[in-house]
Design a protein around this motif. Sequence first.
Motif, PDB file in Angstrom:
ATOM      1  N   LEU A 296       0.838  -0.999   0.052  1.00 20.79           N
ATOM      2  CA  LEU A 296       0.105  -0.010  -0.176  1.00 20.79           C
ATOM      3  C   LEU A 296       0.840   1.233  -0.040  1.00 20.79           C
ATOM      4  O   LEU A 296       0.616   2.206  -0.818  1.00 20.79           O
ATOM      5  N   SER A 297       1.802   1.337   0.677  1.00 19.83           N
ATOM      6  CA  SER A 297       2.831   2.521   1.019  1.00 19.83           C
ATOM      7  C   SER A 297       3.428   2.612  -0.511  1.00 19.83           C
ATOM      8  O   SER A 297       3.675   3.631  -0.906  1.00 19.83           O
ATOM      9  N   ASP A 298       4.140   1.610  -0.933  1.00 22.56           N
ATOM     10  CA  ASP A 298       4.836   1.485  -2.331  1.00 22.56           C
ATOM     11  C   ASP A 298       3.921   2.289  -3.389  1.00 22.56           C
ATOM     12  O   ASP A 298       4.464   3.031  -4.368  1.00 22.56           O
ATOM     13  N   TYR A 299       2.645   1.906  -3.394  1.00 20.81           N
ATOM     14  CA  TYR A 299       1.748   2.261  -4.434  1.00 20.81           C
ATOM     15  C   TYR A 299       1.199   3.723  -3.820  1.00 20.81           C
ATOM     16  O   TYR A 299       0.079   4.104  -4.661  1.00 20.81           O
ATOM     17  N   GLU A 300       1.457   4.188  -2.820  1.00 18.06           N
ATOM     18  CA  GLU A 300       1.112   5.442  -2.469  1.00 18.06           C
ATOM     19  C   GLU A 300      -0.470   5.565  -2.332  1.00 18.06           C
ATOM     20  O   GLU A 300      -1.274   6.414  -2.285  1.00 18.06           O
ATOM     21  N   ILE A 301      -1.070   4.399  -1.515  1.00 21.24           N
ATOM     22  CA  ILE A 301      -2.522   4.013  -1.137  1.00 21.24           C
ATOM     23  C   ILE A 301      -2.607   4.232   0.186  1.00 21.24           C
ATOM     24  O   ILE A 301      -2.022   3.574   0.961  1.00 21.24           O
ATOM     25  N   SER A 302      -3.195   5.594   0.625  1.00 15.18           N
ATOM     26  CA  SER A 302      -3.447   5.931   1.873  1.00 15.18           C
ATOM     27  C   SER A 302      -4.418   4.985   2.566  1.00 15.18           C
ATOM     28  O   SER A 302      -5.411   4.913   1.829  1.00 15.18           O
ATOM     29  N   THR A 303      -4.617   5.127   3.866  1.00  9.49           N
ATOM     30  CA  THR A 303      -5.803   4.768   4.592  1.00  9.49           C
ATOM     31  C   THR A 303      -6.347   5.826   5.769  1.00  9.49           C
ATOM     32  O   THR A 303      -5.422   6.828   5.904  1.00  9.49           O
ATOM     33  N   THR A 304      -7.414   5.411   6.315  1.00  5.99           N
ATOM     34  CA  THR A 304      -7.758   6.522   7.331  1.00  5.99           C
ATOM     35  C   THR A 304      -6.813   6.318   8.648  1.00  5.99           C
ATOM     36  O   THR A 304      -6.372   5.411   8.658  1.00  5.99           O
ATOM     37  N   LEU A 305      -7.208   7.247   9.321  1.00  8.37           N
ATOM     38  CA  LEU A 305      -6.155   7.040  10.602  1.00  8.37           C
ATOM     39  C   LEU A 305      -6.605   5.786  11.479  1.00  8.37           C
ATOM     40  O   LEU A 305      -5.579   5.111  11.914  1.00  8.37           O
ATOM     41  N   VAL A 306      -7.849   5.507  11.524  1.00  2.91           N
ATOM     42  CA  VAL A 306      -8.419   4.573  12.195  1.00  2.91           C
ATOM     43  C   VAL A 306      -7.731   3.284  11.802  1.00  2.91           C
ATOM     44  O   VAL A 306      -7.247   2.358  12.483  1.00  2.91           O
ATOM     45  N   ASN A 307      -7.913   2.972  10.453  1.00  2.00           N
ATOM     46  CA  ASN A 307      -7.424   1.933   9.578  1.00  2.00           C
ATOM     47  C   ASN A 307      -5.978   1.559   9.765  1.00  2.00           C
ATOM     48  O   ASN A 307      -5.644   0.795  10.007  1.00  2.00           O
ATOM     49  N   GLY A 308      -5.235   2.931   9.606  1.00  2.00           N
ATOM     50  CA  GLY A 308      -3.766   2.830   9.714  1.00  2.00           C
ATOM     51  C   GLY A 308      -3.189   2.272  11.052  1.00  2.00           C
ATOM     52  O   GLY A 308      -2.418   1.543  11.234  1.00  2.00           O
ATOM     53  N   LEU A 309      -4.037   2.584  11.996  1.00  2.00           N
ATOM     54  CA  LEU A 309      -3.471   2.139  13.301  1.00  2.00           C
ATOM     55  C   LEU A 309      -3.972   0.837  13.573  1.00  2.00           C
ATOM     56  O   LEU A 309      -3.285   0.037  14.388  1.00  2.00           O
ATOM     57  N   PHE A 310      -5.170   0.566  12.985  1.00  2.00           N
ATOM     58  CA  PHE A 310      -5.637  -0.773  13.254  1.00  2.00           C
ATOM     59  C   PHE A 310      -4.411  -1.735  12.743  1.00  2.00           C
ATOM     60  O   PHE A 310      -4.308  -3.048  13.064  1.00  2.00           O
ATOM     61  N   MET A 311      -4.055  -1.463  11.385  1.00  2.00           N
ATOM     62  CA  MET A 311      -3.207  -2.290  10.721  1.00  2.00           C
ATOM     63  C   MET A 311      -1.983  -2.610  11.535  1.00  2.00           C
ATOM     64  O   MET A 311      -1.388  -3.559  11.722  1.00  2.00           O
ATOM     65  N   HIS A 312      -1.255  -1.268  12.060  1.00  2.00           N
ATOM     66  CA  HIS A 312       0.043  -1.549  12.887  1.00  2.00           C
ATOM     67  C   HIS A 312      -0.271  -1.994  14.126  1.00  2.00           C
ATOM     68  O   HIS A 312       0.639  -3.021  14.315  1.00  2.00           O
ATOM     69  N   PHE A 313      -1.448  -1.889  14.745  1.00  2.00           N
ATOM     70  CA  PHE A 313      -1.752  -2.714  16.121  1.00  2.00           C
ATOM     71  C   PHE A 313      -1.706  -4.306  15.607  1.00  2.00           C
ATOM     72  O   PHE A 313      -1.116  -5.384  16.262  1.00  2.00           O
ATOM     73  N   SER A 314      -2.589  -4.596  14.438  1.00  2.00           N
ATOM     74  CA  SER A 314      -2.746  -6.030  14.191  1.00  2.00           C
ATOM     75  C   SER A 314      -1.258  -6.866  13.975  1.00  2.00           C
ATOM     76  O   SER A 314      -1.234  -7.931  14.430  1.00  2.00           O
ATOM     77  N   ILE A 315      -0.719  -6.125  13.320  1.00  2.00           N
ATOM     78  CA  ILE A 315       0.917  -6.862  12.821  1.00  2.00           C
ATOM     79  C   ILE A 315       1.482  -6.951  14.171  1.00  2.00           C
ATOM     80  O   ILE A 315       1.949  -8.275  14.242  1.00  2.00           O
ATOM     81  N   TYR A 316       1.653  -5.906  14.991  1.00  2.00           N
ATOM     82  CA  TYR A 316       2.381  -6.250  16.363  1.00  2.00           C
ATOM     83  C   TYR A 316       1.532  -7.372  17.044  1.00  2.00           C
ATOM     84  O   TYR A 316       2.306  -8.186  17.742  1.00  2.00           O
ATOM     85  N   PHE A 317       0.336  -7.184  17.262  1.00  2.00           N
ATOM     86  CA  PHE A 317      -0.292  -8.195  18.130  1.00  2.00           C
ATOM     87  C   PHE A 317      -0.339  -9.733  17.493  1.00  2.00           C
ATOM     88  O   PHE A 317      -0.052 -10.580  18.520  1.00  2.00           O
ATOM     89  N   PHE A 318      -0.526 -10.036  16.451  1.00  2.00           N
ATOM     90  CA  PHE A 318      -0.566 -11.335  16.088  1.00  2.00           C
ATOM     91  C   PHE A 318       0.766 -11.905  15.900  1.00  2.00           C
ATOM     92  O   PHE A 318       1.143 -12.980  16.035  1.00  2.00           O
ATOM     93  N   GLY A 319       1.681 -10.891  15.596  1.00  2.00           N
ATOM     94  CA  GLY A 319       3.408 -11.495  15.726  1.00  2.00           C
ATOM     95  C   GLY A 319       3.353 -11.897  17.301  1.00  2.00           C
ATOM     96  O   GLY A 319       4.132 -13.123  17.418  1.00  2.00           O
ATOM     97  N   LEU A 320       2.968 -11.001  18.338  1.00  2.00           N
ATOM     98  CA  LEU A 320       3.169 -11.686  19.496  1.00  2.00           C
ATOM     99  C   LEU A 320       2.390 -13.008  19.721  1.00  2.00           C
ATOM    100  O   LEU A 320       2.970 -13.789  20.528  1.00  2.00           O
ATOM    101  N   MET A 321       1.186 -13.199  19.253  1.00  2.00           N
ATOM    102  CA  MET A 321       0.593 -14.336  19.457  1.00  2.00           C
ATOM    103  C   MET A 321       1.128 -15.554  18.861  1.00  2.00           C
ATOM    104  O   MET A 321       0.879 -16.528  19.216  1.00  2.00           O
ATOM    105  N   ALA A 322       1.845 -15.394  17.837  1.00  2.00           N
ATOM    106  CA  ALA A 322       2.564 -16.331  17.090  1.00  2.00           C
ATOM    107  C   ALA A 322       3.591 -16.764  17.812  1.00  2.00           C
ATOM    108  O   ALA A 322       4.057 -18.124  17.719  1.00  2.00           O
ATOM    109  N   SER A 323       4.346 -15.694  18.579  1.00  2.00           N
ATOM    110  CA  SER A 323       5.429 -16.116  19.387  1.00  2.00           C
ATOM    111  C   SER A 323       5.583 -16.522  20.645  1.00  2.00           C
ATOM    112  O   SER A 323       6.516 -16.834  21.396  1.00  2.00           O
ATOM    113  N   HIS A 324       4.431 -16.490  21.252  1.00  3.16           N
ATOM    114  CA  HIS A 324       4.348 -16.852  22.685  1.00  3.16           C
ATOM    115  C   HIS A 324       3.070 -17.694  22.921  1.00  3.16           C
ATOM    116  O   HIS A 324       2.132 -17.992  22.192  1.00  3.16           O
TER     117      HIS A 324
END
Length: 342
Positions: free
Chosen positions: A292-320
């Motif tokens: 999305l970043s490479d193609y300059e496709i932006s998201t809303t503030l809420v959706n952007g934060l949701f993506m950041h949180f989800s990447i981190y959260f599910f990464g934790l779930m995978a490793s613990h």
Amino acid sequence: MSFSLLLLYCAILPVVLWQSSFWTSIVMYLHALGLAYLLSTDTIQWSKGPASKEMYGLRHVLFNLQVPPKTLWLNMGYWDKDPLSYPEACESLVRKVTETLGIHANSRVLDVGYGCGDSCFYLANTYACSVTGITNEASQWQVSHTRLHSTLFNTLQDKVFLLQGSADHLDACLEKKEVFDQVVSIDSAYHYNTRWQFLSTAYSRLVPGGQLGMYDLTLDTTLLNTETSWKQWVLKKVCSGMKIPLDNLVSPAGYQQRLEAMGYTHVQVEAIDRQYIFGGFSRHMKNHQKILSDYEISTTLVNGLFMHFSIYFFGLMASHAWVQPVFVKATKPATHPKTSGF
């Protein structure tokens, strides 16, 4: 929001120091700086590189996006191989749940928690069976209903029946004597209030010899054996935020015992490698965000934060060893009545 506005946002934030106790203000300020950083990582790219001096750049990418998309899957996916697209992984998860349930052209399947309809459409297309879907959210039901009557899926109108209602009250959604050969629930039962009420009602809606198939979440036995008051507090907060009733939190063994107490037989609660669920989902979202970043496709503030949180959260779930994803399969006896409650 431009980068200059983000800088202004950060500059004004120290005002919070005048409003409350020192340590509370410090925490608030650091939290806000983190939020501003997340925002800036999405916005700084707009001013970098030669594209910022070009008349068009990649803005025309927006004209080429297919809206609405052909698929609107909503589950964690089953990421057992690379590469997989998100729709492929979601379809793979449904296939893993349903491929051993004996579904055929004359089967009547109840799909509970179907999202925007993709699992219902997949089942009807794959097995040529009749599918009744139930979803709780009005927006999802409306979208799924529209999709069913679109040119993409209108050939399934005599096989797929979509209802809005709660998994907690199946009897209120269905005809009094309506029964099914299979009941499936994929990546949603941990939200039901409670899961056990749903499973008890599902039992009564299965024909003798009918089968239950689910993808669900349980608590890892290691976490349960090392539970402290602090862990209990964190768990309660997480479950409250994610709308997961505490009564649904059991180990795989506890899950099996509950099903057997309801009268189900041949119960299987199969643990899944966390990397096939949480790890794959986290990696895919991270890669998707980069695209999305490479193609300059932006998201809303809420959706952007949701993506950041989800990447981190599910990464934790995978490793613990906290949450154990499972495939669940069970059968209603062909001749024996239900023996006990839940």
